[in-house]
Design a protein around this motif. Structure first.
Motif, PDB file in Angstrom:
ATOM      1  N   ALA A 149      46.561  39.256  34.528  1.00  0.00           N
ATOM      2  CA  ALA A 149      46.362  40.369  35.463  1.00  0.00           C
ATOM      3  C   ALA A 149      47.687  41.064  35.767  1.00  0.00           C
ATOM      4  N   PRO A 188      43.127  49.898  33.704  1.00  0.00           N
ATOM      5  CA  PRO A 188      42.109  50.115  34.738  1.00  0.00           C
ATOM      6  C   PRO A 188      41.196  48.911  34.938  1.00  0.00           C
ATOM      7  N   ARG A 189      41.057  48.048  33.910  1.00  0.00           N
ATOM      8  CA  ARG A 189      40.182  46.889  34.050  1.00  0.00           C
ATOM      9  C   ARG A 189      40.715  45.914  35.098  1.00  0.00           C
ATOM     10  N   THR A 190      42.042  45.771  35.162  1.00  0.00           N
ATOM     11  CA  THR A 190      42.613  44.839  36.138  1.00  0.00           C
ATOM     12  C   THR A 190      42.568  45.417  37.533  1.00  0.00           C
ATOM     13  N   ARG A 192      48.858  39.803  25.151  1.00  0.00           N
ATOM     14  CA  ARG A 192      48.569  39.568  26.571  1.00  0.00           C
ATOM     15  C   ARG A 192      48.061  38.159  26.827  1.00  0.00           C
ATOM     16  N   VAL A 223      51.169  45.958  35.323  1.00  0.00           N
ATOM     17  CA  VAL A 223      52.364  46.634  34.808  1.00  0.00           C
ATOM     18  C   VAL A 223      51.969  47.774  33.860  1.00  0.00           C
ATOM     19  N   LEU A 224      50.963  47.514  33.026  1.00  0.00           N
ATOM     20  CA  LEU A 224      50.538  48.516  32.043  1.00  0.00           C
ATOM     21  C   LEU A 224      49.627  49.575  32.649  1.00  0.00           C
ATOM     22  N   GLU A 254      45.630  44.997  24.516  1.00  0.00           N
ATOM     23  CA  GLU A 254      46.876  45.000  23.774  1.00  0.00           C
ATOM     24  C   GLU A 254      47.202  43.596  23.257  1.00  0.00           C
ATOM     25  N   VAL A 260      50.358  41.443  33.846  1.00  0.00           N
ATOM     26  CA  VAL A 260      50.709  42.356  32.753  1.00  0.00           C
ATOM     27  C   VAL A 260      49.808  43.594  32.805  1.00  0.00           C
TER      28      VAL A 260
END
Lengths: 168, 281
Positions: A116, A125-127, A74, A121-122, A71, A118
């Motif tokens: 990480a 899945p990558r984080t 970020r 919060v969103l 997004e 943010v």
């Protein structure tokens, strides 16, 4: 902000973005590659203070966001936070040789944590999966290695444009 | 500027960035922010190619300095060495292209060949690559990307002459798969972000067992080509009752050595006859 100073900011940020996508991202190093743009933002924060760090971070972060598939905003947020912190540190400490390295180390960790956060919060899945793995530790280490090549150069350029910079 | 005003600026910039993130996270594709991205790709893409070329030219210029015989020979030697490296590279690319054509013949796929020109530069947690083929070449979002040895990933963003591919080990990637040769089996393989995939096998007919070394191929869907080799089971997890079996997959493709890949622009809806994954190399 003066015209030449604006030009310096634009030229260095665009150069760093290009080098990041063409050279840095393809370096055959284990783990994540170094983030030259972040080191540049931290260098401006060191040379001119938190305001410069934040503004440079916001603009450079947005441009970097456009080159990625997460997004928008970020990296801008992460760089703004890192730029602010790096500028503040310099405010109440005397210059020492070690300081830029420590600031880049702290700034890189802060940027990754902000990025990480943010992501969490969103629900990215990558984080969730690979938060702060060894690959990212490697990236932070590479950023520190870039310090002696970037920070003195930016400091020199800033002083050339404005011999007596007011820290803001 | 003093402390309080600095903090105001910090809050303002953070809020601005986060607002953008929220606006962008709700988007499908299309929309003004996507147009902004494509615009930036259109500006930066050529610049990146130019810089790449310039770096090569700078290397050549440095090699071309000097005048007397020794230097001339040295220069020739360097040029020949470079030429050998170049040819070796061409040969390797040719071999990959040949494998790709073989895959295409086996499966009736219509494949657009492309080269990997960049690895994601600003993906602290993800893994994407950039291809030198885009919408001008018939590439669309969600298309399957393969190499001669198996599945590479899928297209997530397309510009006119470049496209971005999410690799199959990327945590946002998942695909329906079946055990090769077992028609009734079905499972979901998703990237685990560590160079592997996590497999959740929902259905294995006839009480069959999943074992290490089993090959999995794509099951096929509206957007995914069927029968593309995905990976081999490297570790079988404990059976979870009701949720099927879990396992870890190692992809067939070597993701660190991607060069020529193929974008499946049109493929058969059913499994191709000869979906035989390559043996362990």
């Amino acid at each position: 902000m003066s015209g030449p100073r604006l030009l310096l900011g634009a030229a260095t940020v665009l150069t760093a973005l290009l080098l990041q996508t063409t050279v840095m991202a393809r370096l055959p190093v284990p783990g994540s590659p170094p983030d030259l743009v972040l080191v540049l933002v931290l260098a401006f924060a060191l040379a001119e203070g938190p305001r410069s760090g934040m503004v440079t971070g916001f603009v450079a972060g947005l441009l970097a966001d456009l080159q990625s598939d997460h997004e928008l905003g970020r990296l801008a947020l992460a760089y703004v936070v890192a730029g602010y912190l790096a500028g503040r540190v310099q405010d109440d400490t005397d210059r020492s040789t070690l300081l830029p390295f420590l600031v880049v180390l702290g700034g890189a960790v802060a940027a990754l944590l902000a990025y990480a956060a943010v992501g969490l919060v969103l629900g990215d899945p990558r984080t969730a999966v690979s938060a702060l793995g060894p690959g990212l530790a490697a990236s932070v280490a590479y950023d520190v290695v870039l310090t002696p090549f970037v920070v003195p150069v930016v400091g020199l350029l800033v002083r050339r444009v404005d011999p007596d910079p007011v820290r803001r | 500027m003093r402390g309080p005003r600095l903090r105001t600026l910090l809050v303002l910039l953070v809020l601005a960035a986060f607002t953008l993130t929220l606006l962008d996270s709700g988007r499908g594709s299309g929309g003004p922010l996507d147009a902004l991205r494509r615009g930036s790709d259109a500006v930066f893409g050529p610049a990146q190619r130019a810089v790449g070329g310039a770096l090569g030219a700078a290397g050549d210029a440095l090699g071309g300095l000097g005048g007397d015989d020794e230097e001339r020979l040295q220069r020739e030697n360097d040029a020949l060495r470079r030429r050998v490296l170049e040819l070796e590279g061409t040969q390797a690319a040719g071999e990959q292209l040949r494998q790709l054509l073989q895959l295409k013949d086996q499966g009736d796929y219509t494949v657009v060949p492309a080269r990997v020109v960049g690895y994601g530069a600003f993906q602290p947690f993800g893994s994407t690559v950039t291809l030198d083929a885009g919408s001008d070449d018939g590439v669309r979002e969600d298309m399957t990307v393969t190499s001669g040895s198996g599945l590479v990933g899928k297209v997530v963003r397309v510009a006119a002459r470049t496209s971005t591919v999410s690799l199959l080990t990327d945590p946002v990637f998942s695909v329906g798969v079946r055990v090769n040769g077992q028609a009734g089996s079905f499972g979901i393989a998703s990237g685990s972000g560590r160079g592997e995939l996590a497999l959740q096998l929902v259905d294995l007919p006839g009480g069959g067992q999943l074992s290490v070394g089993d090959a999995l191929v794509t099951a096929g869907s509206d957007t995914f080509a069927a029968g593309v080799p995905v990976g081999r089971v490297s570790e079988v997890g404990a059976a979870v009752s009701g949720a099927g079996r879990t396992a870890t997959l190692t992809p067939f493709v070597e993701l660190g050595a991607l060069d020529v890949v193929g974008v499946v622009v049109d493929g058969p809806r059913t499994a191709p006859r000869a979906a035989v994954p390559p043996g362990p190399s």
